[in-house]
Design an enzyme around this catalytic site. Sequence first.
Site, PDB file in Angstrom:
ATOM      1  N   ASP A   1      74.295 -21.935  24.557  1.00  0.00           N
ATOM      2  CA  ASP A   1      73.606 -23.112  25.078  1.00  0.00           C
ATOM      3  C   ASP A   1      74.048 -24.328  24.271  1.00  0.00           C
ATOM      4  O   ASP A   1      74.993 -24.262  23.497  1.00  0.00           O
ATOM      5  CB  ASP A   1      72.091 -22.902  24.984  1.00  0.00           C
TER       6      ASP A   1
ATOM      7  N   GLU B   1      76.338 -12.852  24.236  1.00  0.00           N
ATOM      8  CA  GLU B   1      76.358 -14.270  23.883  1.00  0.00           C
ATOM      9  C   GLU B   1      77.301 -14.466  22.701  1.00  0.00           C
ATOM     10  O   GLU B   1      77.763 -13.526  22.060  1.00  0.00           O
ATOM     11  CB  GLU B   1      74.955 -14.781  23.542  1.00  0.00           C
TER      12      GLU B   1
ATOM     13  N   ASP C   1      79.938  -6.656  29.539  1.00  0.00           N
ATOM     14  CA  ASP C   1      80.819  -7.825  29.535  1.00  0.00           C
ATOM     15  C   ASP C   1      80.507  -8.649  30.769  1.00  0.00           C
ATOM     16  O   ASP C   1      81.223  -8.625  31.769  1.00  0.00           O
ATOM     17  CB  ASP C   1      82.282  -7.392  29.505  1.00  0.00           C
TER      18      ASP C   1
ATOM     19  N   HIS D   1      78.475 -14.986  27.405  1.00  0.00           N
ATOM     20  CA  HIS D   1      77.322 -15.811  27.800  1.00  0.00           C
ATOM     21  C   HIS D   1      77.517 -17.167  27.116  1.00  0.00           C
ATOM     22  O   HIS D   1      77.018 -17.428  26.024  1.00  0.00           O
ATOM     23  CB  HIS D   1      76.024 -15.145  27.355  1.00  0.00           C
TER      24      HIS D   1
END
Length: 532
Positions: free
Chosen positions: A145, A511, A502, A456
């Site tokens: 993020d 992530e 994956d 991710h």
Amino acid sequence: MIYLNQAGFAPEATKHATLTGDTSYTLHANAGSIVKSGECTLKHDDNSGEDAAIIDFSEIKATGSYYFTDGKGNKSAEFVIDNNHYDEALFASIKMFYFQRCGMALEEKYAGVYARKACHCGGGYMLHDKSIRRKMLGGWHDAGDYGRYVTAGAVALGHILYGYEMFPDALQLDLNIPESGGNLPDILAECKYELDWILDMQDEDGGVHHKCTSQNFCGFIMPDEDDLDMVITPVSSLATGDFAAIMALASRIYRKYDEAYADTLADAARKAWNWLVKNPSFLFENPSEVTTGTYEDMCDTDERLWAATEIYRLDKNEDAKRIILSVLELRINLYALGWADVGGFGTLAVINGGAELFGEDLYRRMTLKWLDEADRLKGIAESNAFNFTLRPAEFTWGSNMVVLMNAMILCVAHKLTQDKSYLDTAQYQLDYIFGRNAMDLSYVTGIGERAFKHPHLRPTEADGIDEPIPGFVSGGPNFRPCDEAANPDNMSDKPAMKRYADDMRSYSTNEITIYWNSPLVFALGYFKEYSK
């Protein structure tokens, strides 16, 4: 199947692969010749759930490209034997931090096809008072993020800067970043980008705010498309302790290149230390209106230990020395190198500071604790067919971080003792990361024939490019996965080493974070230094 390190091996290295599902193997040179063949006796391996055996081919030292086949004809990934086999991985694992930069455009001449626009340039406001804003420009996006966190950033910097302190020549790479060719080595220029942002998180009284994120996670969009307001959460002793330590450490390293900047870092470290002394009990809980990553920790004793060791190195502050000695009586973990437990950084500070500075008794006490842990890890590695330092229940969220931190512990143990068994065991952990695992995957994007491809990570998902940015470390298998792609319903019948997906949806196994890359930088740098 035969699993092995897809990044390859140095000619003089101990070379192990893992054979499963068959008892015979053949090693081929890509030129066409058969180099070695043999038979193995298989034994059940709890981590992988497979019957497995170790293939030792250390005697093969000729440079070149190779692959294995088993008795059923299954072909392994290809690998090289070469003294420079880790060069690409070291470059990519450091360049990863440039690709995580916030607040600036990544230009094509530095980022290639992964160029993107500047992001999050509007600053941030204090959660307790929206009228107070700070520039909040710069730093690294923490993970998949776009949040930025002081504790996570300080730990990533700690892995890298202690490595730079111990083996600077190995980390003198041309990273092709905007600062290349300047006064600072590229790796220190990259770290400065994060340090400058962290400096802006400190208040005048010395306290340091915990994080700067949006209140909620944005969708899978490019960072420049994220228009959510950035909020600055309250001060915490966790962030302040880590801040004091990393600023004191950095001031020592940067002084050779920039006296004024080193003074700025040292003064900031002292202010943070004084705040800690005045606030003996002060933690952090995520505010209810903020749902991004918490990095909560209900004990700040280890953060205070790390701060005390580095403040003592900075000023020979006797109050800091007394705190070190008192904290040791609490029996905290003295080799942990993660964001929640940072006691190992305190031990590294003592190891690097030496007995002359810290005193023979303290130095000996901390080095013995470190070596005890290295011996424990070595014993675990000797008990399984992957020479691996985790047991099934230890595959936590971010298990690859634990593997790489174990590699760090073993590298430092080797530096302390020159006992090659520690170096070999550290190598086996890198073997696992680069493909000697039951998923037959390199857990570093772009490195190895069978590298994972779907982290991710918002930019990788949103940029429309098939291949991910190289150099990112996956979180790895998780004994208790909890996301859409990897969850108890479809993972409960799998052994620990195979509880991985994956898949970009799998935040609990796939992530990325800056502090999963940084111990890889340390370990690869150490192997480069040792191979000179």
